[in-house]
Scaffold this motif. Structure first.
Motif, PDB file in Angstrom:
ATOM      1  N   MET A   1     -17.962 -15.129  42.438  1.00 30.45           N
ATOM      2  CA  MET A   1     -16.655 -15.032  42.997  1.00 30.45           C
ATOM      3  C   MET A   1     -15.729 -14.765  41.898  1.00 30.45           C
ATOM      4  O   MET A   1     -14.541 -14.196  42.040  1.00 30.45           O
ATOM      5  CB  MET A   1     -16.199 -16.612  43.554  1.00 30.45           C
ATOM      6  N   THR A   2     -16.015 -15.112  40.526  1.00 27.31           N
ATOM      7  CA  THR A   2     -15.180 -14.848  39.588  1.00 27.31           C
ATOM      8  C   THR A   2     -14.978 -13.302  39.212  1.00 27.31           C
ATOM      9  O   THR A   2     -14.175 -12.825  38.471  1.00 27.31           O
ATOM     10  CB  THR A   2     -15.542 -15.610  38.244  1.00 27.31           C
ATOM     11  N   THR A   3     -16.223 -12.711  39.576  1.00 29.17           N
ATOM     12  CA  THR A   3     -16.288 -11.244  39.601  1.00 29.17           C
ATOM     13  C   THR A   3     -15.346 -10.444  40.456  1.00 29.17           C
ATOM     14  O   THR A   3     -15.116  -9.250  40.470  1.00 29.17           O
ATOM     15  CB  THR A   3     -17.693 -10.621  39.502  1.00 29.17           C
ATOM     16  N   ALA A   4     -15.208 -11.347  41.832  1.00 24.39           N
ATOM     17  CA  ALA A   4     -14.241 -10.604  42.623  1.00 24.39           C
ATOM     18  C   ALA A   4     -13.030 -10.885  42.480  1.00 24.39           C
ATOM     19  O   ALA A   4     -11.888 -10.002  42.924  1.00 24.39           O
ATOM     20  CB  ALA A   4     -14.717 -11.221  43.851  1.00 24.39           C
ATOM     21  N   ILE A   5     -12.737 -12.019  41.606  1.00 25.51           N
ATOM     22  CA  ILE A   5     -10.991 -12.092  41.578  1.00 25.51           C
ATOM     23  C   ILE A   5     -10.888 -12.563  40.210  1.00 25.51           C
ATOM     24  O   ILE A   5     -11.511 -13.674  39.548  1.00 25.51           O
ATOM     25  CB  ILE A   5     -10.420 -13.253  42.664  1.00 25.51           C
ATOM     26  N   SER A   6      -9.919 -12.136  39.625  1.00 28.88           N
ATOM     27  CA  SER A   6      -9.647 -12.731  38.083  1.00 28.88           C
ATOM     28  C   SER A   6      -8.332 -13.160  38.138  1.00 28.88           C
ATOM     29  O   SER A   6      -7.395 -12.769  38.695  1.00 28.88           O
ATOM     30  CB  SER A   6      -9.569 -11.569  36.995  1.00 28.88           C
ATOM     31  N   PRO A   7      -8.154 -14.735  37.854  1.00 29.34           N
ATOM     32  CA  PRO A   7      -6.815 -15.264  38.037  1.00 29.34           C
ATOM     33  C   PRO A   7      -5.523 -14.503  37.244  1.00 29.34           C
ATOM     34  O   PRO A   7      -4.431 -14.771  37.457  1.00 29.34           O
ATOM     35  CB  PRO A   7      -7.072 -16.615  37.377  1.00 29.34           C
ATOM     36  N   LEU A   8      -6.218 -13.750  35.950  1.00 30.32           N
ATOM     37  CA  LEU A   8      -5.312 -13.207  35.235  1.00 30.32           C
ATOM     38  C   LEU A   8      -4.683 -11.704  35.724  1.00 30.32           C
ATOM     39  O   LEU A   8      -4.096 -10.979  35.254  1.00 30.32           O
ATOM     40  CB  LEU A   8      -5.499 -13.103  33.746  1.00 30.32           C
ATOM     41  N   LEU A  49      -6.286 -16.975  45.075  1.00 27.74           N
ATOM     42  CA  LEU A  49      -6.396 -15.924  46.259  1.00 27.74           C
ATOM     43  C   LEU A  49      -4.890 -15.918  47.025  1.00 27.74           C
ATOM     44  O   LEU A  49      -4.733 -14.650  47.409  1.00 27.74           O
ATOM     45  CB  LEU A  49      -7.377 -16.363  47.276  1.00 27.74           C
ATOM     46  N   GLN A  50      -3.993 -16.870  47.066  1.00 27.81           N
ATOM     47  CA  GLN A  50      -3.112 -16.884  48.013  1.00 27.81           C
ATOM     48  C   GLN A  50      -1.927 -15.903  46.948  1.00 27.81           C
ATOM     49  O   GLN A  50      -1.407 -15.265  47.482  1.00 27.81           O
ATOM     50  CB  GLN A  50      -2.312 -18.227  48.002  1.00 27.81           C
ATOM     51  N   ALA A  51      -2.158 -15.978  45.780  1.00 27.12           N
ATOM     52  CA  ALA A  51      -1.260 -15.187  44.884  1.00 27.12           C
ATOM     53  C   ALA A  51      -1.572 -14.005  44.959  1.00 27.12           C
ATOM     54  O   ALA A  51      -0.858 -12.779  44.458  1.00 27.12           O
ATOM     55  CB  ALA A  51      -1.330 -15.840  43.457  1.00 27.12           C
ATOM     56  N   ALA A  52      -2.919 -13.301  45.256  1.00 28.90           N
ATOM     57  CA  ALA A  52      -3.399 -12.088  45.276  1.00 28.90           C
ATOM     58  C   ALA A  52      -3.337 -11.476  46.822  1.00 28.90           C
ATOM     59  O   ALA A  52      -3.539 -10.325  46.556  1.00 28.90           O
ATOM     60  CB  ALA A  52      -4.779 -12.059  44.549  1.00 28.90           C
ATOM     61  N   LEU A  53      -3.317 -12.280  47.795  1.00 25.10           N
ATOM     62  CA  LEU A  53      -3.591 -11.473  48.839  1.00 25.10           C
ATOM     63  C   LEU A  53      -2.148 -11.980  49.847  1.00 25.10           C
ATOM     64  O   LEU A  53      -1.266 -12.577  49.354  1.00 25.10           O
ATOM     65  CB  LEU A  53      -4.566 -12.258  49.776  1.00 25.10           C
ATOM     66  N   SER A  54      -2.236 -11.273  51.111  1.00 27.44           N
ATOM     67  CA  SER A  54      -0.947 -11.363  51.915  1.00 27.44           C
ATOM     68  C   SER A  54      -1.489 -11.135  53.480  1.00 27.44           C
ATOM     69  O   SER A  54      -2.648 -10.530  53.505  1.00 27.44           O
ATOM     70  CB  SER A  54       0.191 -10.662  51.460  1.00 27.44           C
ATOM     71  N   GLY A  55      -0.684 -11.289  54.320  1.00 33.36           N
ATOM     72  CA  GLY A  55      -0.935 -10.891  55.620  1.00 33.36           C
ATOM     73  C   GLY A  55      -2.094 -11.762  56.176  1.00 33.36           C
ATOM     74  O   GLY A  55      -2.443 -12.906  56.005  1.00 33.36           O
ATOM     75  N   ASN A  56      -2.838 -10.899  57.226  1.00 37.56           N
ATOM     76  CA  ASN A  56      -3.777 -11.615  57.939  1.00 37.56           C
ATOM     77  C   ASN A  56      -5.038 -12.089  56.871  1.00 37.56           C
ATOM     78  O   ASN A  56      -5.804 -12.856  57.297  1.00 37.56           O
ATOM     79  CB  ASN A  56      -4.461 -10.766  58.906  1.00 37.56           C
ATOM     80  N   ILE A  60      -6.937 -15.648  56.932  1.00 39.17           N
ATOM     81  CA  ILE A  60      -8.146 -15.804  56.904  1.00 39.17           C
ATOM     82  C   ILE A  60      -9.021 -16.408  55.828  1.00 39.17           C
ATOM     83  O   ILE A  60      -9.532 -17.511  55.930  1.00 39.17           O
ATOM     84  CB  ILE A  60      -8.874 -14.444  57.352  1.00 39.17           C
ATOM     85  N   VAL A  61      -8.586 -16.165  54.502  1.00 43.70           N
ATOM     86  CA  VAL A  61      -8.962 -16.794  53.599  1.00 43.70           C
ATOM     87  C   VAL A  61      -8.640 -18.464  53.279  1.00 43.70           C
ATOM     88  O   VAL A  61      -9.914 -19.064  52.970  1.00 43.70           O
ATOM     89  CB  VAL A  61      -8.668 -16.077  52.180  1.00 43.70           C
ATOM     90  N   ILE A  62      -7.513 -18.686  53.514  1.00 42.57           N
ATOM     91  CA  ILE A  62      -7.210 -19.994  53.494  1.00 42.57           C
ATOM     92  C   ILE A  62      -7.900 -20.885  54.460  1.00 42.57           C
ATOM     93  O   ILE A  62      -8.387 -21.750  54.369  1.00 42.57           O
ATOM     94  CB  ILE A  62      -5.553 -19.949  54.065  1.00 42.57           C
ATOM     95  N   ALA A  63      -7.919 -20.228  55.708  1.00 45.15           N
ATOM     96  CA  ALA A  63      -8.780 -20.807  56.928  1.00 45.15           C
ATOM     97  C   ALA A  63     -10.319 -21.266  56.606  1.00 45.15           C
ATOM     98  O   ALA A  63     -10.824 -21.979  56.804  1.00 45.15           O
ATOM     99  CB  ALA A  63      -8.729 -20.060  58.232  1.00 45.15           C
ATOM    100  N   LEU A  64     -10.608 -20.079  55.918  1.00 49.69           N
ATOM    101  CA  LEU A  64     -12.293 -20.234  55.500  1.00 49.69           C
ATOM    102  C   LEU A  64     -12.279 -21.054  54.254  1.00 49.69           C
ATOM    103  O   LEU A  64     -13.479 -21.987  54.377  1.00 49.69           O
ATOM    104  CB  LEU A  64     -12.738 -18.866  54.872  1.00 49.69           C
ATOM    105  N   LEU A  65     -11.496 -21.521  53.642  1.00 54.35           N
ATOM    106  CA  LEU A  65     -11.644 -22.262  52.182  1.00 54.35           C
ATOM    107  C   LEU A  65     -10.912 -23.781  52.704  1.00 54.35           C
ATOM    108  O   LEU A  65     -11.246 -24.523  51.804  1.00 54.35           O
ATOM    109  CB  LEU A  65     -10.733 -22.058  51.040  1.00 54.35           C
TER     110      LEU A  65
END
Length: 314
Positions: A1-8, A49-56, A60-65
């Motif tokens: 997962m860290t390869t899919a999203i970098s917090p920075l 992820l919330q900071a990096a994504l928006s919309g549907n 979806i990601v919030i619901a999954l986590l």
């Protein structure tokens, strides 16, 4: 997962990789991923992820986590507090979750919103709909022992026939919310044999508005829960714009219980696979964050958990 999203580096989010990881893991495994991400990066995965994504996609990601109880508690709260009718979502959650899960959901509800769900039901609903939802929230439905009491089946059939008169709503609430599903299936069958018509016809003649809708939905759950969900998914896809909230709630909440059965009922009734129906409808509507990567060719991935990956071949 860290390869899919970098917090920075939110501009570098790989949405395909994120969805590939999250939708091919169980909810328990996703919770472990959240903890591992926290330990490795010192940051909260959900907030990153919330900071990096928006919309549907963000929803979806919030619901999954979220935990299953957190997800259902939020959906129930939203349904009860929205201006629209509450019976559809509230009844879906209260009538289709297992007793232990429902109790956990109601506990989370109180923790998150500082009020009992029953109090919100009382303030937001009325009459027989309120009675149905409160009875379901108590989770007192009989457990099936493996033995059908046909004397009780006949008693319930006669009670429902007599309850066609006014001021007998309590009989409907008691039987629909306290008897186990195997017993109720026999009641429905015996009622039709005795009267020559389905119990649902009596509901349509006897009740109106929210009460009628709730009792008919509950009858659908009792007779065939996977078909109930298949119908709801189909309806959500028939709207001018697909109802993402309904699609997301059902696909995520049922992915580890009976989604394969729902898929089978969907194809049996509508003549096409759930997977292909989702592909056709959502590929034109799903909104992705402008900061995210382009729409992946495997759309939609939100329902392709390892439990239902065979959808592609249906």
């Amino acid at each position: 997962m860290t390869t899919a999203i970098s917090p920075l580096a939110p501009l570098g989010v790989d949405c395909s990789a994120i969805m590939g990881v999250l939708t091919n893991r169980t909810r328990e495994q996703r919770q472990l991923i959240c903890r591992a991400f926290q330990e490795r990066t010192q940051q909260d995965l959900l907030k990153s992820l919330q900071a990096a994504l928006s919309g549907n996609l963000e929803r979806i990601v919030i619901a999954l986590l979220q935990s299953a109880a957190q997800f259902d508690a939020q959906e129930l709260r939203t349904a009860l507090k929205n201006s629209g009718p509450a019976e559809d979502v509230a009844l879906e959650i209260l009538a289709t979750r297992s007793a232990p899960h429902l109790q956990e959901c109601l506990t989370v509800y109180k923790q998150n919103f500082q009020v009992e769900a029953e109090e919100d039901i009382k303030s937001e609903t009325s009459d027989i709909l309120q009675e149905l939802l409160l009875a379901l929230a108590k989770g007192v439905r009989d457990r099936y022992s493996g033995i059908i009491d046909y004397n009780l089946v006949e008693q319930d059939v006669q009670a429902l026939k007599q309850a066609e008169a006014p001021s007998t709503e309590g009989t409907w609430v008691l039987i629909f919310t306290q008897r186990n599903l195997e017993h109720l299936i026999r009641v429905f069958d015996q009622y039709q044999r005795c009267t020559g018509h389905e119990l649902e016809k009596t509901v349509q003649n006897r009740f109106h508005g929210d009460a009628q809708a709730a009792l008919l939905s509950l009858a659908s759950v009792i007779k065939n829960t996977p078909l109930y969900f298949a119908d709801k998914l189909h309806q959500a896809l028939q709207d001018i714009k697909p109802n993402y909230q309904v699609l997301m709630r059902i696909l995520i909440s049922r992915s580890e219980t009976d989604l394969l059965s729902i898929r089978a009922e969907f194809k049996k009734k509508f003549g096409k696979s759930l997977y292909s129906s989702l592909q056709v409808r959502l590929s034109y509507f799903l909104t992705w964050s402008p900061r995210a990567s382009p729409l992946p060719s495997t759309l939609p991935s939100l329902h392709t958990t390892k439990h239902v990956h065979a959808l592609e071949n249906s």
